[in-house]
Design an enzyme around this catalytic site. Structure first.
Site, PDB file in Angstrom:
ATOM      1  N   GLU A 150       0.816  -1.215   0.000  1.00 18.08           N
ATOM      2  CA  GLU A 150       0.000   0.000   0.000  1.00 18.08           C
ATOM      3  C   GLU A 150       0.849   1.264   0.000  1.00 18.08           C
ATOM      4  O   GLU A 150       0.484   2.266  -0.624  1.00 18.08           O
ATOM      5  CB  GLU A 150      -0.939  -0.002   1.219  1.00 18.08           C
ATOM      6  CG  GLU A 150      -2.065  -1.014   1.153  1.00 18.08           C
ATOM      7  CD  GLU A 150      -1.684  -2.386   1.695  1.00 18.08           C
ATOM      8  OE1 GLU A 150      -2.590  -3.208   1.881  1.00 18.08           O
ATOM      9  OE2 GLU A 150      -0.467  -2.617   1.929  1.00 18.08           O
ATOM     10  N   LEU A 151       1.983   1.228   0.705  1.00 12.98           N
ATOM     11  CA  LEU A 151       2.811   2.435   0.757  1.00 12.98           C
ATOM     12  C   LEU A 151       3.397   2.755  -0.610  1.00 12.98           C
ATOM     13  O   LEU A 151       3.411   3.916  -1.028  1.00 12.98           O
ATOM     14  CB  LEU A 151       3.938   2.255   1.781  1.00 12.98           C
ATOM     15  CG  LEU A 151       4.830   3.485   1.977  1.00 12.98           C
ATOM     16  CD1 LEU A 151       4.032   4.660   2.526  1.00 12.98           C
ATOM     17  CD2 LEU A 151       6.010   3.164   2.889  1.00 12.98           C
ATOM     18  N   SER A 162      18.005  -4.232 -19.373  1.00 10.27           N
ATOM     19  CA  SER A 162      16.552  -4.124 -19.374  1.00 10.27           C
ATOM     20  C   SER A 162      16.102  -2.779 -19.941  1.00 10.27           C
ATOM     21  O   SER A 162      16.800  -1.769 -19.834  1.00 10.27           O
ATOM     22  CB  SER A 162      16.011  -4.279 -17.950  1.00 10.27           C
ATOM     23  OG  SER A 162      16.503  -3.258 -17.108  1.00 10.27           O
ATOM     24  N   TRP A 166      20.802 -11.890  -3.896  1.00 10.29           N
ATOM     25  CA  TRP A 166      19.445 -11.374  -4.030  1.00 10.29           C
ATOM     26  C   TRP A 166      18.396 -12.459  -3.884  1.00 10.29           C
ATOM     27  O   TRP A 166      17.261 -12.314  -4.311  1.00 10.29           O
ATOM     28  CB  TRP A 166      19.307 -10.613  -5.346  1.00 10.29           C
ATOM     29  CG  TRP A 166      20.148  -9.374  -5.353  1.00 10.29           C
ATOM     30  CD1 TRP A 166      20.942  -8.898  -4.354  1.00 10.29           C
ATOM     31  CD2 TRP A 166      20.287  -8.446  -6.429  1.00 10.29           C
ATOM     32  NE1 TRP A 166      21.565  -7.736  -4.729  1.00 10.29           N
ATOM     33  CE2 TRP A 166      21.183  -7.436  -6.002  1.00 10.29           C
ATOM     34  CE3 TRP A 166      19.747  -8.363  -7.714  1.00 10.29           C
ATOM     35  CZ2 TRP A 166      21.542  -6.358  -6.809  1.00 10.29           C
ATOM     36  CZ3 TRP A 166      20.104  -7.297  -8.521  1.00 10.29           C
ATOM     37  CH2 TRP A 166      20.996  -6.305  -8.073  1.00 10.29           C
ATOM     38  N   HIS A 173      18.396   5.958 -11.685  1.00 11.34           N
ATOM     39  CA  HIS A 173      17.552   5.920 -10.492  1.00 11.34           C
ATOM     40  C   HIS A 173      16.903   7.271 -10.217  1.00 11.34           C
ATOM     41  O   HIS A 173      16.319   7.476  -9.151  1.00 11.34           O
ATOM     42  CB  HIS A 173      18.357   5.446  -9.288  1.00 11.34           C
ATOM     43  CG  HIS A 173      18.622   3.974  -9.309  1.00 11.34           C
ATOM     44  ND1 HIS A 173      19.560   3.399 -10.133  1.00 11.34           N
ATOM     45  CD2 HIS A 173      18.045   2.945  -8.639  1.00 11.34           C
ATOM     46  CE1 HIS A 173      19.565   2.090  -9.956  1.00 11.34           C
ATOM     47  NE2 HIS A 173      18.655   1.790  -9.050  1.00 11.34           N
ATOM     48  N   GLU A 208      28.280   1.731 -12.115  1.00 14.57           N
ATOM     49  CA  GLU A 208      27.624   2.986 -11.744  1.00 14.57           C
ATOM     50  C   GLU A 208      28.673   4.052 -11.521  1.00 14.57           C
ATOM     51  O   GLU A 208      29.675   3.833 -10.851  1.00 14.57           O
ATOM     52  CB  GLU A 208      26.810   2.783 -10.464  1.00 14.57           C
ATOM     53  CG  GLU A 208      26.146   4.034  -9.952  1.00 14.57           C
ATOM     54  CD  GLU A 208      27.045   4.862  -9.049  1.00 14.57           C
ATOM     55  OE1 GLU A 208      26.905   6.105  -9.082  1.00 14.57           O
ATOM     56  OE2 GLU A 208      27.880   4.291  -8.337  1.00 14.57           O
TER      57      GLU A 208
END
Length: 774
Positions: A25-26, A448, A576, A709, A680
């Protein structure tokens, strides 16, 4: 207090709890606010409702003291920067105009103003926003959030303990602000910061806080004498305050080591320590310093970072030993439960026999309460729970899922030669240049492309049976054609198929490998509104059939330019995922590497000349203590080489890493023996390019020129300026041009504009190169 009375007083607590809600929900409310569909008041009410729900769940489960202040719209370290007034100069006007919009501008940036840098929270997959501090930074207390959330919890009748990032950890996580000297040390601001914390503590005391928790996980890392002296000074001063609540200093993720005697002697009222396997040395170390007589000890015996059920008998043994070492012993998880999903009972698709091995946040809370009850009242009061726990542990140990003889035999037969390329890098580089015929400063992306609403809808329609497989696959083909067409028109040199068929860079592979389990609702926050569902690595790993070859070869059939095969590397597959805890990580990594090696071979056989094996987690999984790092890096780099070393010399192996500090693993990066690495670099202004040059790295590299980002579109001039900084460190014949990371979370309009600007910048810089290099 005697051991008997310490046991009788044992209470259950947690350091923090998942923020997102059962249905994220957040995330939906925050993203709705960004898009103008949700008002600020509605966002605040959503957040307040989630906090109330969390506190009620914890209290109903039997937790005696709930945490407050751990809830965040985006990141708790950013919340700390707001609390201490460390607002970067470029964001002050936005924060003053609207505190909420300014907060999100610091997190995400705007078209005109860059955000704060983001990096990993210690060795977890959570990202925090790096504080920017300089000698001119003015620090002022703003305890509004912390006080308000404490009052909310107290109004529900809960015993509440505010949780703050500790002052030493906050400064150790910070970086010099723009304009500050590169050698500026934020820790020198400690004397300026401590009065700010004193004011916040006084405000919390006035609002009704009996205890306040100050988190100092940075002290579980190797620390210099000066840093340890700073910690001693910080808690001497804060502990000596006249108007303060009781102070509980918490550290986790590893053993405290040399910081333990510093904190044990400090005039604070309690310590919270990790006693799980990675920090088991805390038990002996605590005994060696004479324990904590007269003080509170919160014992983290339930693993807050993994999803396997607790071994009750082992934890009770540890807790029993601790009873003689502290005035009061309470029970908790090893760290905040932020790092695990919310509720395992929502996973209806997992075999019930396997499901009994799992504990998410709600189940871990129940484990903590059970252990506290057993400690306080005796094991007879939890006899049924102990019996059920023993049966579940035995079920897992004896399951056929956890052992595959063929997989184990193959892993045992691996030799050193299996992890080495057949030719040196120099020989391979010459063969690859002749084969690929790329220009100087070749452009590419990380893998991606945007996962659009239509793509997600198609995936949902397939799961629901509203479309069949043929219709879904035609939608994937359409997307690949669009992605390839755009890249060709934009002028990108090495293309990708965009990964439209992939739900997640780890989950996609996990679903096709034996030994993995996938969840439906196991969401965990990675950063901001980015949530992932880490798969569960439950058993031995193998690859039944090719996983990526079909779509990669289809994409290659649409273009004459090289299309990269895209795989997730073995270390990232572990990092991950929720990994098995019943064998060494290196053994599991070797199994995954062998499965991926088969995929690399099939890609090459199908005509793929460039294969990228992403390892963004190589740095984040680095042990916090230097003494533990060589063993980790040995098996981690071996696993990567085992994945990639079976190819021909003219097949170019890429890897990718993002959002971590790379300076202390540069030798390991070299040991990977990849032909090209992309990293990065945009937010850190090419720092990693300079580090590579200083280390003597001699392979090709693509430090990112586009920060993916943030929603802002970098201009051609900005990308060109970063590229020129890269050229200051890396010669043109070894420099690639690419974004920082994959584009999955971005929208098509900003991606198109950003990549077009990136390609234009590469051409402009290329055209300006001296004739001898062009």
């Amino acid at each position: 207090m005697t051991a008997k009375s310490a046991a009788a007083a044992a209470r259950a607590t947690v350091y923090g709890y998942p923020r997102q809600g059962p249905n994220r929900e957040l995330k939906k409310a925050v993203e709705g606010y960004w898009k103008g569909r949700v008002s600020a008041d509605a966002l605040r009410e959503c957040a307040a409702a989630l906090r109330r729900s969390n506190w009620r769940q914890l209290a109903d489960a039997g937790v005696h003291e709930v945490p407050t202040g751990d809830f965040s719209y985006y990141d708790h370290v950013l919340d700390t920067s707001v609390m201490v007034g460390a607002i970067p100069a470029r964001h002050r006007a936005a924060v003053e105009a609207d505190a909420l919009d300014g907060y999100f501008a610091m997190a995400r940036g705007t078209q005109d103003v860059a955000p704060l840098e983001m990096t990993k929270w210690f060795d977890t997959n959570y990202h925090y926003l790096v504080p920017e501090l300089g000698p001119d930074t003015v620090l002022t207390a703003d305890s509004t959030k912390q006080v308000a959330e404490l009052k909310e919890a107290l109004a529900l009748g809960a015993a509440a303990r505010p949780v703050l990032v500790g002052p030493v950890t906050y400064l150790l996580l910070a970086k010099p602000a723009p304009g500050a000297a590169a050698d500026f040390v934020p820790l020198t601001l400690l004397d300026r910061l401590l009065p700010v914390y004193a004011e916040v503590l006084a405000d919390l005391r006035a609002a009704g806080a009996e205890w306040v928790q100050l988190d100092e996980p940075a002290l579980a890392q190797d620390r210099s004498p000066a840093e340890l002296n700073a910690a001693a000074r910080a808690y001497r001063d804060l502990g000596g305050l006249a108007d303060r609540p009781k102070l509980l200093v918490a550290s986790y993720f590893d053993r405290l080591g040399e910081a333990l005697p510093v904190l044990a002697k400090a005039p604070v009222d309690g310590l919270a320590l990790d006693f799980t396997e990675s920090a088991a040395a805390n038990l002996d170390d605590l005994a060696a310093v004479g324990g904590l007589p007269g003080k509170r000890l919160v014992a983290g015996v339930v693993n807050g970072r993994n999803i396997w059920i607790n071994d009750f008998e082992k934890s009770l043994s540890t807790l029993g030993t601790l009873l003689g070492l502290a005035g009061q012993v309470d029970v908790s998880a090893s760290c905040s439960l932020l790092h695990v999903p919310l509720d395992a009972t929502a996973e209806r698709d997992i075999d019930p026999q396997v499901a009994r091995w799992l504990a998410f946040a709600r189940q871990k809370t129940s484990e903590i309460v059970t252990l506290a009850r057993g400690l306080a009242r005796g094991t007879d009061t939890i006899a049924a729970e102990l019996a059920a726990n023993r049966a579940s542990l035995a079920s897992r140990a004896g399951s056929a899922l956890t052992r595959d003889p063929a997989v184990r035999a193959r892993a045992a037969a691996v030799t050193d030669a299996d992890g080495r390329r057949s030719q040196s890098y120099a020989e391979r580089a010459a063969a690859q240049r002749a084969h690929l015929r790329l220009p100087l400063l070749p452009t590419t992306t990380i893998g991606s492309f945007p996962q659009t609403t239509d793509l997600r809808a198609a995936r949902a329609d397939l799961r629901a049976g509203r479309i069949d497989t043929a219709a879904y696959e035609e939608r994937i083909r359409d997307e690949i054609r669009e992605v390839l067409s755009f890249q060709e028109k934009a002028g990108i040199d090495v293309l990708v198929h965009g990964e439209p068929e992939r739900n997640d860079m780890v989950q996609y592979f996990a679903e096709q490998l034996t030994g993995y389990l996938a969840t439906r609702h196991g969401w965990v926050q990675s950063y901001g509104t980015r949530y992932v569902r880490p798969p569960i690595l439950a058993g031995d790993i193998s690859r039944p059939e090719p996983m990526t070859v079909r779509w990669t070869t289809y994409a290659q059939s649409l273009t004459d330019r090289p299309v990269k095969g895209m795989l997730t590397g073995p270390v990232t597959m572990l990092a991950w995922s929720f990994v098995r805890d019943d064998q060494p990580l290196g053994d599991t990594a070797r199994q995954v590497a062998l499965a991926l090696r088969d995929e690399v071979g099939d890609l090459e056989a199908a005509g793929t000349s460039v294969i990228q094996v992403d390892e963004p987690a190589l740095r984040e999984t680095l042990p916090l203590r230097a003494a533990d790092r060589p063993a980790y890096l040995e098996w981690a780099t071996e696993a990567f080489r085992l994945t990639t070393s079976g190819v021909r010399p003219d097949t170019q192996i890429h890897t990718h890493m993002c959002y971590a500090e790379f300076g202390d693993i540069l030798q390991a990066i070299d040991d990977l023996d990849a032909d090209v690495i992309s990293l990065e670099a945009a937010r850190s202004h090419m720092q990693v390019a300079r580090e590579l040059a200083t280390s003597g790295y001699h392979r090709e590299a693509g430090p990112g020129v586009y920060d993916i980002h943030s929603p802002r579109v970098p201009t051609t001039a900005e990308a060109a300026a970063l590229l020129r900084k890269g050229l200051d460190a890396i010669p043109a014949e070894r420099l690639w041009v690419n974004p920082d990371c994959g584009l999955k979370t971005r929208g098509w309009p900003e991606v198109r504009a950003s990549l077009e600007n990136m390609v234009t910048a590469a051409r402009d810089v290329r055209d300006g190169l001296p004739a001898t290099t062009s």
